[in-house]
Design a protein around this motif. Structure first.
Motif, PDB file in Angstrom:
ATOM      1  N   GLY A 162     -15.171  -2.047  11.382  1.00  0.00           N
ATOM      2  CA  GLY A 162     -13.538  -1.955  11.210  1.00  0.00           C
ATOM      3  C   GLY A 162     -13.087  -3.693  11.404  1.00  0.00           C
ATOM      4  O   GLY A 162     -12.052  -4.091  10.758  1.00  0.00           O
ATOM      5  N   HIS A 163     -13.935  -4.553  12.183  1.00  0.00           N
ATOM      6  CA  HIS A 163     -13.904  -5.774  12.182  1.00  0.00           C
ATOM      7  C   HIS A 163     -14.506  -6.737  11.520  1.00  0.00           C
ATOM      8  O   HIS A 163     -14.696  -7.964  12.012  1.00  0.00           O
ATOM      9  CB  HIS A 163     -13.605  -6.001  13.883  1.00  0.00           C
ATOM     10  CG  HIS A 163     -12.505  -5.099  14.453  1.00  0.00           C
ATOM     11  ND1 HIS A 163     -11.280  -5.318  14.378  1.00  0.00           N
ATOM     12  CD2 HIS A 163     -12.465  -3.885  15.010  1.00  0.00           C
ATOM     13  CE1 HIS A 163     -10.561  -4.371  14.822  1.00  0.00           C
ATOM     14  NE2 HIS A 163     -11.317  -3.296  15.306  1.00  0.00           N
ATOM     15  N   THR A 164     -15.352  -6.205  10.714  1.00  0.00           N
ATOM     16  CA  THR A 164     -15.915  -6.964   9.704  1.00  0.00           C
ATOM     17  C   THR A 164     -14.931  -7.814   8.736  1.00  0.00           C
ATOM     18  O   THR A 164     -13.981  -6.908   8.249  1.00  0.00           O
ATOM     19  CB  THR A 164     -17.125  -6.159   8.996  1.00  0.00           C
ATOM     20  OG1 THR A 164     -16.482  -5.306   8.144  1.00  0.00           O
ATOM     21  CG2 THR A 164     -18.387  -5.932   9.972  1.00  0.00           C
ATOM     22  N   ARG A 172      -3.661 -10.867   9.789  1.00  0.00           N
ATOM     23  CA  ARG A 172      -4.425 -10.963  11.184  1.00  0.00           C
ATOM     24  C   ARG A 172      -4.305  -9.542  11.779  1.00  0.00           C
ATOM     25  O   ARG A 172      -3.513  -8.717  11.646  1.00  0.00           O
ATOM     26  CB  ARG A 172      -3.385 -11.921  12.037  1.00  0.00           C
ATOM     27  CG  ARG A 172      -3.971 -12.070  13.602  1.00  0.00           C
ATOM     28  CD  ARG A 172      -3.437 -13.287  14.204  1.00  0.00           C
ATOM     29  NE  ARG A 172      -3.854 -14.490  13.643  1.00  0.00           N
ATOM     30  CZ  ARG A 172      -4.814 -15.341  13.685  1.00  0.00           C
ATOM     31  NH1 ARG A 172      -5.690 -14.669  14.476  1.00  0.00           N
ATOM     32  NH2 ARG A 172      -4.776 -16.476  13.060  1.00  0.00           N
ATOM     33  N   CYS A 173      -5.517  -9.483  12.589  1.00  0.00           N
ATOM     34  CA  CYS A 173      -5.885  -8.118  13.025  1.00  0.00           C
ATOM     35  C   CYS A 173      -5.554  -8.112  14.549  1.00  0.00           C
ATOM     36  O   CYS A 173      -5.424  -9.122  15.210  1.00  0.00           O
ATOM     37  CB  CYS A 173      -7.481  -8.127  12.758  1.00  0.00           C
ATOM     38  SG  CYS A 173      -8.131  -6.266  13.470  1.00  0.00           S
ATOM     39  N   ASN A 174      -5.326  -6.811  15.122  1.00  0.00           N
ATOM     40  CA  ASN A 174      -5.174  -6.719  16.483  1.00  0.00           C
ATOM     41  C   ASN A 174      -6.366  -7.444  17.311  1.00  0.00           C
ATOM     42  O   ASN A 174      -6.048  -7.898  18.619  1.00  0.00           O
ATOM     43  CB  ASN A 174      -5.082  -5.230  16.989  1.00  0.00           C
ATOM     44  CG  ASN A 174      -3.745  -4.620  16.614  1.00  0.00           C
ATOM     45  OD1 ASN A 174      -2.790  -5.421  16.242  1.00  0.00           O
ATOM     46  ND2 ASN A 174      -3.819  -3.364  16.411  1.00  0.00           N
ATOM     47  N   CYS A 175      -7.407  -7.593  17.039  1.00  0.00           N
ATOM     48  CA  CYS A 175      -8.693  -8.098  17.623  1.00  0.00           C
ATOM     49  C   CYS A 175      -8.514  -9.438  17.826  1.00  0.00           C
ATOM     50  O   CYS A 175      -9.118 -10.179  18.398  1.00  0.00           O
ATOM     51  CB  CYS A 175      -9.971  -7.524  16.848  1.00  0.00           C
ATOM     52  SG  CYS A 175     -10.318  -8.687  15.161  1.00  0.00           S
ATOM     53  N   GLY A 176      -7.711 -10.442  16.728  1.00  0.00           N
ATOM     54  CA  GLY A 176      -7.571 -11.714  16.868  1.00  0.00           C
ATOM     55  C   GLY A 176      -7.801 -12.256  15.514  1.00  0.00           C
ATOM     56  O   GLY A 176      -7.599 -13.402  15.262  1.00  0.00           O
ATOM     57  N   GLY A 179      -8.198 -10.663   8.445  1.00  0.00           N
ATOM     58  CA  GLY A 179      -8.613  -9.952   7.110  1.00  0.00           C
ATOM     59  C   GLY A 179      -9.787  -9.100   7.614  1.00  0.00           C
ATOM     60  O   GLY A 179     -10.618  -8.684   6.816  1.00  0.00           O
ATOM     61  N   CYS A 180      -9.764  -8.520   8.659  1.00  0.00           N
ATOM     62  CA  CYS A 180     -10.738  -7.193   9.062  1.00  0.00           C
ATOM     63  C   CYS A 180     -10.526  -6.132   8.048  1.00  0.00           C
ATOM     64  O   CYS A 180      -9.505  -6.070   7.605  1.00  0.00           O
ATOM     65  CB  CYS A 180     -10.540  -6.797  10.532  1.00  0.00           C
ATOM     66  SG  CYS A 180     -10.863  -8.062  11.800  1.00  0.00           S
ATOM     67  N   LEU A 181     -11.728  -5.523   7.938  1.00  0.00           N
ATOM     68  CA  LEU A 181     -11.670  -4.403   6.990  1.00  0.00           C
ATOM     69  C   LEU A 181     -10.415  -3.310   7.473  1.00  0.00           C
ATOM     70  O   LEU A 181      -9.750  -2.843   6.553  1.00  0.00           O
ATOM     71  CB  LEU A 181     -12.783  -3.512   7.153  1.00  0.00           C
ATOM     72  CG  LEU A 181     -13.089  -2.254   6.185  1.00  0.00           C
ATOM     73  CD1 LEU A 181     -13.029  -2.766   4.639  1.00  0.00           C
ATOM     74  CD2 LEU A 181     -14.614  -1.465   6.610  1.00  0.00           C
TER      75      LEU A 181
HETATM   76 ZN   LIG Z   1     -10.306  -7.016  13.725  1.00  0.00          ZN
END
Ligand SMILES: [Zn+2]
Length: 323
Positions: A162-164, A172-176, A179-181
């Protein structure tokens, strides 16, 4: 006295507990609401008591336990770290609590890895040596099975497809990262992208479906079935980026099968037909016909099934050492 293993799947909303004989026969299943507001010690005490009851009812003796729950976990030290859907579980010593109570081997695993193992042994991935399991629901997660074993990697962080990153100039993703999947194809973000489209005032069936509430991925799937233009475009984009993500996984690992579970996978042919057509376009190093992209078979049971596999393997190991 019959010997049983226990598989426990602790989720943000539900807990499933299953007892199985060593021959694979399931003899008891219980499902409880998690009740996160009660806090970890009270919740785990309820689980321990429920297992006591299940053992008393079946007259069985417990020989090992497999537990799965949301990441992040410290698998080696048997700790739940601080999953976003299990607040207040910081450094929670779950393995020790079960060991102290039952005096048997206890294995902890994250839910996506356990689900991958469950699908590998009992579900869509059975018969293959190497599979990748992808779960697409509110978030996107996954697990990698190599030669029948979970591949953990550093920090047990392998399989976080999910974070590739598939769109570096994207959201922006929650992970920082950006453009994460997950920021395109998870249920949460499918709904977000749709809301953004509808905010421009485009006519769409989704407006009627969502009349008295929030836009959900399920509504979008329903609108795609009814050939709603906005929904179809959102869905095509979703399938396109999911195909890029899956294509990258295939190029990297060349698994025999990619098994897709989670709520979005219940879209069935609406998801799998485009994926089977699109993924080969993003894979150049192996022939497309060798790529098996298939729906998961165990549904919400995959985690508890994987936990049972872990319990069984832990027991055979201790048995081997004892003998
Ligand atoms: Zn992510």
């Amino acid at each position: 006295m019959i010997e049983v293993i226990a598989g426990i799947d602790i989720g943000g909303t539900k807990i499933a507990i299953a007892l199985e004989k060593l021959n694979g026969e399931r003899i008891a299943v219980r499902r409880l609401p998690t009740g996160v507001e009660n806090g970890p010690y009270s919740i785990i005490e309820t689980v321990l008591r429920t297992i006591d009851e299940m053992l008393a009812e079946t007259g069985a003796r417990l020989v090992s336990i497999g537990i799965c729950c949301p990441s992040p976990l410290d698998v080696e030290n048997g700790l739940i770290m601080s999953p976003s859907n299990l607040m207040d579980w910081e450094n929670f010593p779950i393995v020790k609590l079960f060991q102290d109570r039952f005096g048997v081997a206890v294995v902890l695993e994250n839910d996506a890895n356990a689900a991958a193992l469950g699908e590998h042994v009992y579900g869509a991935g059975s018969g293959y040596r190497n599979i990748v399991y992808v779960t697409v629901s509110t978030g996107i997660g996954g697990g990698i099975i190599i030669n029948g074993e979970i591949y953990h990697g550093v920090n047990t962080a392998a399989g976080e497809m999910g974070h590739t990153i598939v769109q570096p100039d994207g959201t922006r993703c929650n992970c920082g990262s950006v453009g994460c999947l997950e920021t395109i194809c998870s249920g949460t973000h499918i709904a977000r992208r749709t809301r953004e489209r509808l905010a421009f005032g485009e006519p769409s069936l989704i407006n009627d479906l969502a009349e008295s509430g929030e836009v959900t991925a399920e509504m979008i799937v329903e609108a795609v079935r009814q050939k709603d233009r906005v929904a179809v475009e959102i869905w095509e984009e979703t399938c396109h980026f999911l195909a890029i993500g899956i294509g990258n996984i295939i190029t990297l690992l060349a698994p025999e099968a990619v098994v897709i579970g989670g709520g979005i996978a219940s879209a069935g042919g609406l998801l799998f037909m485009p994926l089977r057509r699109l993924v080969p376009q993003f894979v150049s190093m192996l022939p497309a016909e060798k790529i098996n992209i298939m729906p998961a078979e165990l549904g919400s049971e995959s985690g508890v099934c994987g936990a049972l596999v872990l319990a069984k393997r832990a027991y055979s190991k201790t048995y081997q050492y004892a003998a």
